[in-house]
Design an enzyme around this catalytic site. Structure first.
Site: not given
Length: 405
Positions: A179, A125, A96, A16
């Site tokens: 994922s 996210d 994050r 990605d």
């Protein structure tokens, strides 16, 4: 010619974000600066350098943030005993804010006016990255490719790679259908068969832990030492914050501890099913509550429990850098001054049991708590007046004929 504008991309080196590098170059003519963080995901991050160079990236930042992550983010969160919706230990959420902080700092260093990330438009996210970035650098621009492009499948991403000569590493062996996201605190699994909430995860999904059924038949005992609410030693051996988490992940995983399968409410409005492994976090939560049970005043402890869901929700929703989270943190940290001592735990087939706790700041008084003769430390006759005063409003209500049914 005018100099190209720079953009800092959170870069993993995977499919990605490799596509995103080229897409940012092609679509916006950006000079892409990549940032790759090691926060304990268990994979080498240095290979991302060669991948970024192959894509024409000139400024590449690769940093080991494991200690900062554990000390300044995970440990403060565990002082609050934070847990979202009664189960989730916030493993992805708490990573994050640190990544957003470093992206903003790198942007300032290289003179970039924008950042980018690979989070999708459906998840949490994107919110966490961007709220953090805007809080720390208000004038920053954010480019979120998944909200703009139409490359919404692996096949389309692979086709884009072929058309733009992007090298794709074809890993040998069985590819996980899920994922996954990992750091020192946890590893998560989403997608694939897990999108059916009735589907039981197959045993080979789990990477960090043995099944409780296959865990050792003999328990493992471990003692954690606390100072001001943080673990500072394991079995008497001083450890850094990151080392504490690495060792507890090993111990917990070996004993089948930390597995979780939940349906959670995302901030963007949908429900999501995910599986998590959080061995160290599961142990730390149990132990911290145990040492607090000895050392915290009752009302301070109860107030913390009332504040915790709000605190956890702020972290889950991406508000680590908000004034309200910082205010709550100050209140929480002020309670930890006397949260010192040791907790002894038994790890056995998926369970964590507290089997001992001690502290020089303990508020537990054997002379008062004993069922034996208490030598006048507590006059049991005083309880009668205490009960009658607390019963007064109940008696008045009953006398007025108010029903409790």
């Amino acid at each position: 010619m005018s100099e190209k504008q720079k953009i800092v991309l959170a870069y993993s080196g995977g499919l990605d974000t490799s596509v995103i590098v080229k897409w940012l170059q092609e679509t916006y003519d950006y000079e892409v600066v990549t940032f790759t963080a090691d926060i304990g995901q268990g994979e080498e991050v240095e290979p991302a350098r060669a991948k970024a160079e192959a894509l024409g990236v000139k400024e590449i930042f690769i940093e080991d943030l494991r200690e900062e992550f554990a000390k300044d983010y995970v440990f403060p969160m565990f002082r609050a005993n934070a847990i979202y919706e009664g189960e989730y230990l916030l493993g992805t959420s708490i990573a994050r804010p640190l990544i957003a902080k470093r992206m903003v700092e790198i942007a300032a260093k290289v003179g970039a006016g924008a950042i980018s990330h690979g989070a999708t438009g459906k998840g949490n996210d994107q919110v966490r990255f961007e709220l953090g970035a805007y809080a720390l650098m208000p004038g920053l621009k954010v480019v979120a490719p998944w909200r703009e492009w139409d490359l919404n499948s692996r096949e389309l991403l692979m086709q884009y790679c072929a058309e733009h000569n992007i090298p794709v590493e074809m890993k040998r062996g069985k590819k996980s259908p899920y994922s996954m996201d990992a750091n020192l605190l946890h590893i998560s699994y989403e997608g694939g068969n897990l999108e059916d909430p009735w589907w039981e995860p197959e045993e080979d999904i789990w990477r960090w832990s043995v099944s409780p059924e296959e865990a050792p038949n003999a328990p493992t005992y471990v003692t954690l030492s606390y100072e001001k609410g943080d673990v500072i030693a394991i079995d008497g051996e001083a450890c850094s914050a990151a080392t504490v988490m690495e060792r507890l992940n090993e111990l917990g995983g070996a004993n089948g501890i930390g597995r979780l399968d939940i349906v959670e409410n995302r901030y963007v409005g949908m429900k999501s099913r995910g599986c998590y492994e959080t061995p160290a976090g599961t142990i730390m939560l149990k132990a911290h509550r145990a040492i607090e049970s000895l050392t915290l005043d009752r009302e301070a402890a109860h107030l913390k429990d009332e504040l915790m869901p709000r605190y956890a929700k702020l972290i889950y929703n991406g508000y680590w850098w908000s004034p309200e989270r910082e205010a709550l943190q100050a209140a929480i940290d002020s309670t930890q001054q006397y949260v010192n001592g040791e907790v002894r735990l038994k790890l056995y087939k998926g369970s964590v049991s507290v089997v001992g706790r001690r502290s020089e700041q303990s508020l537990f008084d054997e002379k008062i708590a004993t069922f034996e003769a208490d030598e006048g430390a507590y006059d049991q006759k005083d309880a009668e007046g205490f009960i009658k005063l607390n019963a007064l409003r109940l008696k008045i209500s009953a006398a007025k004929g108010r029903s409790h049914s």
